[in-house]
Design an enzyme around this catalytic site. Structure first.
Site, PDB file in Angstrom:
ATOM      1  N   ASP A 107     -76.420  21.404 -36.029  1.00 44.62           N
ATOM      2  CA  ASP A 107     -76.595  22.632 -36.215  1.00 44.62           C
ATOM      3  C   ASP A 107     -78.031  23.086 -36.123  1.00 44.62           C
ATOM      4  O   ASP A 107     -78.897  22.364 -35.976  1.00 44.62           O
ATOM      5  CB  ASP A 107     -76.103  23.389 -37.521  1.00 44.62           C
ATOM      6  CG  ASP A 107     -75.413  24.734 -37.310  1.00 44.62           C
ATOM      7  OD1 ASP A 107     -76.072  25.561 -36.706  1.00 44.62           O
ATOM      8  OD2 ASP A 107     -74.261  25.122 -37.921  1.00 44.62           O
ATOM      9  N   HIS A 108     -78.365  24.522 -36.083  1.00 46.41           N
ATOM     10  CA  HIS A 108     -79.678  24.932 -35.943  1.00 46.41           C
ATOM     11  C   HIS A 108     -79.998  25.124 -37.307  1.00 46.41           C
ATOM     12  O   HIS A 108     -79.104  25.939 -38.268  1.00 46.41           O
ATOM     13  CB  HIS A 108     -79.930  26.180 -34.997  1.00 46.41           C
ATOM     14  CG  HIS A 108     -79.694  25.849 -33.702  1.00 46.41           C
ATOM     15  ND1 HIS A 108     -78.821  26.609 -32.608  1.00 46.41           N
ATOM     16  CD2 HIS A 108     -80.193  24.754 -32.843  1.00 46.41           C
ATOM     17  CE1 HIS A 108     -78.574  26.084 -31.399  1.00 46.41           C
ATOM     18  NE2 HIS A 108     -79.563  25.063 -31.491  1.00 46.41           N
ATOM     19  N   TYR A 121     -74.474  28.310 -37.937  1.00 51.37           N
ATOM     20  CA  TYR A 121     -73.312  28.239 -37.692  1.00 51.37           C
ATOM     21  C   TYR A 121     -72.888  27.972 -36.155  1.00 51.37           C
ATOM     22  O   TYR A 121     -72.268  28.776 -35.481  1.00 51.37           O
ATOM     23  CB  TYR A 121     -72.489  29.686 -37.879  1.00 51.37           C
ATOM     24  CG  TYR A 121     -72.788  29.839 -39.387  1.00 51.37           C
ATOM     25  CD1 TYR A 121     -72.927  29.145 -40.365  1.00 51.37           C
ATOM     26  CD2 TYR A 121     -72.554  31.281 -39.943  1.00 51.37           C
ATOM     27  CE1 TYR A 121     -72.984  29.231 -41.846  1.00 51.37           C
ATOM     28  CE2 TYR A 121     -72.472  31.526 -41.319  1.00 51.37           C
ATOM     29  CZ  TYR A 121     -72.549  30.485 -42.385  1.00 51.37           C
ATOM     30  OH  TYR A 121     -72.750  30.881 -43.666  1.00 51.37           O
ATOM     31  N   HIS A 122     -74.029  26.976 -35.604  1.00 47.41           N
ATOM     32  CA  HIS A 122     -73.695  26.588 -34.150  1.00 47.41           C
ATOM     33  C   HIS A 122     -73.325  25.074 -34.555  1.00 47.41           C
ATOM     34  O   HIS A 122     -74.117  24.283 -34.497  1.00 47.41           O
ATOM     35  CB  HIS A 122     -75.049  26.620 -33.621  1.00 47.41           C
ATOM     36  CG  HIS A 122     -75.489  28.024 -33.454  1.00 47.41           C
ATOM     37  ND1 HIS A 122     -76.763  28.385 -33.261  1.00 47.41           N
ATOM     38  CD2 HIS A 122     -75.045  29.254 -33.580  1.00 47.41           C
ATOM     39  CE1 HIS A 122     -76.881  29.760 -33.601  1.00 47.41           C
ATOM     40  NE2 HIS A 122     -75.765  30.452 -33.575  1.00 47.41           N
ATOM     41  N   HIS A 123     -72.006  24.909 -34.079  1.00 43.60           N
ATOM     42  CA  HIS A 123     -71.692  23.450 -34.279  1.00 43.60           C
ATOM     43  C   HIS A 123     -71.606  22.576 -33.046  1.00 43.60           C
ATOM     44  O   HIS A 123     -71.225  23.100 -31.929  1.00 43.60           O
ATOM     45  CB  HIS A 123     -70.058  23.459 -34.594  1.00 43.60           C
ATOM     46  CG  HIS A 123     -69.692  24.216 -35.821  1.00 43.60           C
ATOM     47  ND1 HIS A 123     -68.449  25.214 -35.661  1.00 43.60           N
ATOM     48  CD2 HIS A 123     -70.478  24.766 -36.708  1.00 43.60           C
ATOM     49  CE1 HIS A 123     -68.365  25.679 -36.679  1.00 43.60           C
ATOM     50  NE2 HIS A 123     -69.617  25.597 -37.382  1.00 43.60           N
TER      51      HIS A 123
END
Lengths: 544, 177
Positions: A326-327, A480-482
């Site tokens: 994720d970031h 919330y970047h999978h």
């Protein structure tokens, strides 16, 4: 909306008696109705292929958007409740060193997580595709920026991006953005003075949000609740492409979670899905495109294990689920002794990518964000306090009005000890093992978060702010970047899909998702997801 | 600062209900048989009386604002019924503790009733305890209407509060504009 419940309670998925029988003679079965699935489906349906889309979650009624906005504002409802999250359907584990709040990070339903996303759409930089070669860490993608460049341009047209050509750090582009950028905010102007003094360049933000009426969708009207819901439809969400796919003849089945993929040695034969009445059905197709995001995509492959593939489907590399990324968020904020005019809109109008390409093996790429919504929203404060009347107004005036804040996204490297696996201890409402998101972050990302904090502090001090909050290495969280769990590569021993997005193991299975990212860069991923989806659609079409 | 009917319509527009009010169609019943069987008059008087407690003293025009807002909210039968139930419980407490209906008590006594029922410290919950439901349907319903409206926002220095579709100009304006 149901009239049997109060307004905010009344928003509910469309619950029609629908025909959920499999589509006969389907050319393509797309699993997942988010942006990747929507784009693939619309492209292929418009090419006269018979397309069916299977979506685990429901279809939402556009007429309920304002009721969902009320949920977003009222403290009685948490974030998953805005889009009818179901704790049993969406059960998950988080066994890593850092808790991963998966159900705050996704929406299940037609439109997927774009229903609640922020809507920022940047291209990755050239070096992001060559991390090992250019920065000495991570791995190289099997494709370059130039390979994806035409797809980026097409993706910007598909999503409807408002942007400007004022970012000196962005990779080369061939044409203007489809719509003009949103103009800078008042607080951007305050930041600009400080950044000028420090030699830091600010520029506009490409937004998948209409700055003018486009393609039958409204221009932004300033509701200010972009995350988690845009009542006007100015913010792009994937219902745009699902509707386009249906108009071209595709079939969208909602509430049909795919349980497993039936397969032979080299091909998927059918997607077995459950229906709301508890039946299981088989959807056959010539080609299958898995577009379930970075968590459910590897989960489905792992759930599809067989005697032929005991470790899960498409997993001869053993890497399905591995390298979850994720970031990392880094942020700093404070207060000024003057008004800063926050919370009029819910999106960003300025960033700085100045430091992005200074990344090396010790410092990760990162981008700086200048907030337009730092500090509390008065209506939110009013509904959650212990006061009212004059006391409340006095508190609102004291707490609202002079906040400033900055965020940043920082790349985390792919690591095998950061992964998505099946949790054998827990099952979902269908009896399937739930996903365990085991999130680990390495030192390079954490040290970069610290460096970002230092830059943010310098800017805020130059601005004259009293710093009141900071998110640093100790408490950084996911954006919330999978990404990363079915990585793309040339070598079948070290990757799950090839550069054509087709799995190495199965000749009729493609993956359209951020799960194929070998590294994550530090740009919001959806534009790259969209570009890759269009690339996958081309390959599927050519193969049929 | 004066609250107007237009503010109430704006607040309703943000919440997705209120076709009648938005069209200027008054339909607030005055007997228990109107509006799906709820006693709209009682709800109206109670909410106007509660607004005198929970709204700041520098706003005026409260009655018309609250009535117009209720016109829209009462169009939803389920909401009207739940609101009536919360108002009835508030009246019960007022009768028990102060000997009269909430709406006819002094403003100071109304505030005491709301405090003694626990609506000041309760978290709103439409399915919760009496205090939590009074907080949701009475107190927060009124605060939501006010602070999601342009005039309510302006009280705090925010002409386009969250939930209001106030356009794309205000975020660029400075404080002196």
């Amino acid at each position: 909306m149901s009239a049997d419940r109060p307004p905010a309670e009344g928003a509910e998925p469309i619950d029609e008696e629908r025909d959920r029988t499999p589509v006969a003679d389907a050319d393509v079965c797309v699993i997942g109705a988010g942006p990747a699935g929507g784009l693939v489906a619309s492209r292929l349906a418009e090419a006269d292929l018979e397309v069916v889309i299977l979506e685990a979650g429901p279809r939402f009624d556009p007429a309920d958007r304002l009721a969902r906005q009320e949920r977003a504002i009222r403290p009685a409802y948490d974030r998953p409740a805005v889009w009818d999250g179901d704790p049993e359907r969406d059960a998950h584990a988080s066994s890593g060193e850092r808790f991963y709040p998966l159900n705050h990070a996704r929406v299940k339903g037609v439109g997927g997580s774009t229903l609640h996303w922020q809507g920022m759409v940047m291209r990755l930089h050239e070096d992001d595709f060559d991390s090992a070669s250019a920065r000495g860490v991570g791995t190289d993608w099997p494709i370059d920026y130039e390979d994806l460049r035409p797809y980026y341009a097409a993706a910007e047209r598909e999503l409807g991006v408002s942007g400007a050509d004022d970012n000196p750090f962005a990779p080369p582009r061939e044409e203007p953005h489809p719509m003009p950028a949103f103009r800078p905010s008042y607080s951007d102007g305050l930041f600009a003075e400080a950044c000028d003094e420090l030699g830091i360049a600010m520029h506009s933000v490409p937004n998948a949000r209409n700055s003018e009426t486009d393609d039958g969708r409204s221009a932004c009207v300033g509701y200010g609740t972009c995350q988690p819901v845009c009542p006007s439809g100015a913010k792009y969400d994937a219902t745009v492409h699902l509707e386009r796919a249906e108009a071209a003849g595709a079939t969208v089945l909602d509430r049909v979670p795919v349980q497993r993929l039936e397969h032979g040695a080299e091909r998927i034969e059918a997607a077995v899905y459950a229906t709301p009445d508890g039946e299981e059905r088989r959807q056959e197709a010539d080609a299958f495109v898995i577009a379930c995001g970075g968590v459910e995509t590897p989960r489905l492959l792992l759930l599809s294990e067989s005697s032929r593939y005991p470790d899960g489907l498409a997993n001869s590399s053993g890497l399905v689920g591995k390298f979850f990324m994720d970031h990392c968020f880094a942020g700093t904020g404070g207060v000024l002794d003057k008004p800063t005019r926050q919370n009029h809109v819910g999106f960003l109008t300025s960033e700085s990518h100045q430091f992005y390409d200074e990344a090396d093996d010790e410092i990760a790429p990162f981008k700086l964000e200048f907030f337009n919504y730092d500090g509390p929203s008065p209506v939110g404060l009013a509904l959650s306090g212990d006061d009212w009347g004059d006391d409340l107004l006095e508190r609102l005036r004291a707490e609202y009005g002079n906040h400033v804040g900055m965020g940043a996204l920082v790349e985390q490297l792919p690591r095998e000890d950061s992964y998505v696996a099946l949790d054998p201890e827990q099952t979902d409402d269908r009896g399937n093992p739930v996903p365990d998101v085991h999130w680990s972050v390495g030192d390079r990302a954490l040290e970069t978060v610290e460096r970002v904090n230092e830059i943010q502090e310098r800017i805020l001090e130059e601005l004259g702010a009293e710093i009141t909050w900071q998110v640093g290495p100790e408490d950084t969280g996911p954006a919330y970047h999978h990404m990363g769990t079915t990585r793309m590569g040339d070598d079948p021993a070290e990757s799950v899909v090839g550069p054509d997005l087709r799995t190495h193991d199965l000749e009729n299975c493609w993956i359209a998702s951020s799960s194929v990212f070998p590294t994550g860069g530090a740009m919001n991923p959806t534009l790259t997801i969209a570009a890759l989806a269009l690339k996958a659609a081309d390959d599927v079409r050519e193969s049929l | 600062m004066e609250l107007t009917r237009r503010d109430a319509v704006a607040a309703l527009a943000a919440l997705g209900v209120g076709g009648g009010a938005a069209l200027g169609v008054g339909r607030l019943g005055r007997d228990p048989d109107a509006d799906g069987g709820v006693d709209a008059e009682r709800i109206r008087e109670t909410q106007v009386a509660a607004a005198a407690v929970v709204y700041p003293s520098e706003v005026s025009g409260t009655r018309e604002f609250v009535e117009t807002f209720l016109e829209g909210r009462l169009e939803q039968p389920a909401h009207a019924a739940a609101l009536e139930e919360a108002v009835a419980e508030l009246d019960d407490r007022a009768e028990s503790w102060y000997g009269d209906a909430f709406a006819v008590l002094s403003v100071a006594d109304r505030e005491r009733v709301l405090e003694q029922v626990g609506a000041d410290t309760a978290d709103e919950d439409p399915d919760g305890t009496t205090a939590e439901r009074i907080r949701y349907y009475v107190v927060n319903e009124l605060l939501l209407a006010l602070y999601a409206s342009p005039t309510g926002g302006e009280l705090v220095g925010l002409e386009n509060p969250q939930g209001h579709a106030g356009g794309l100009e205000t975020y660029r304006r400075g404080p002196e504009a």
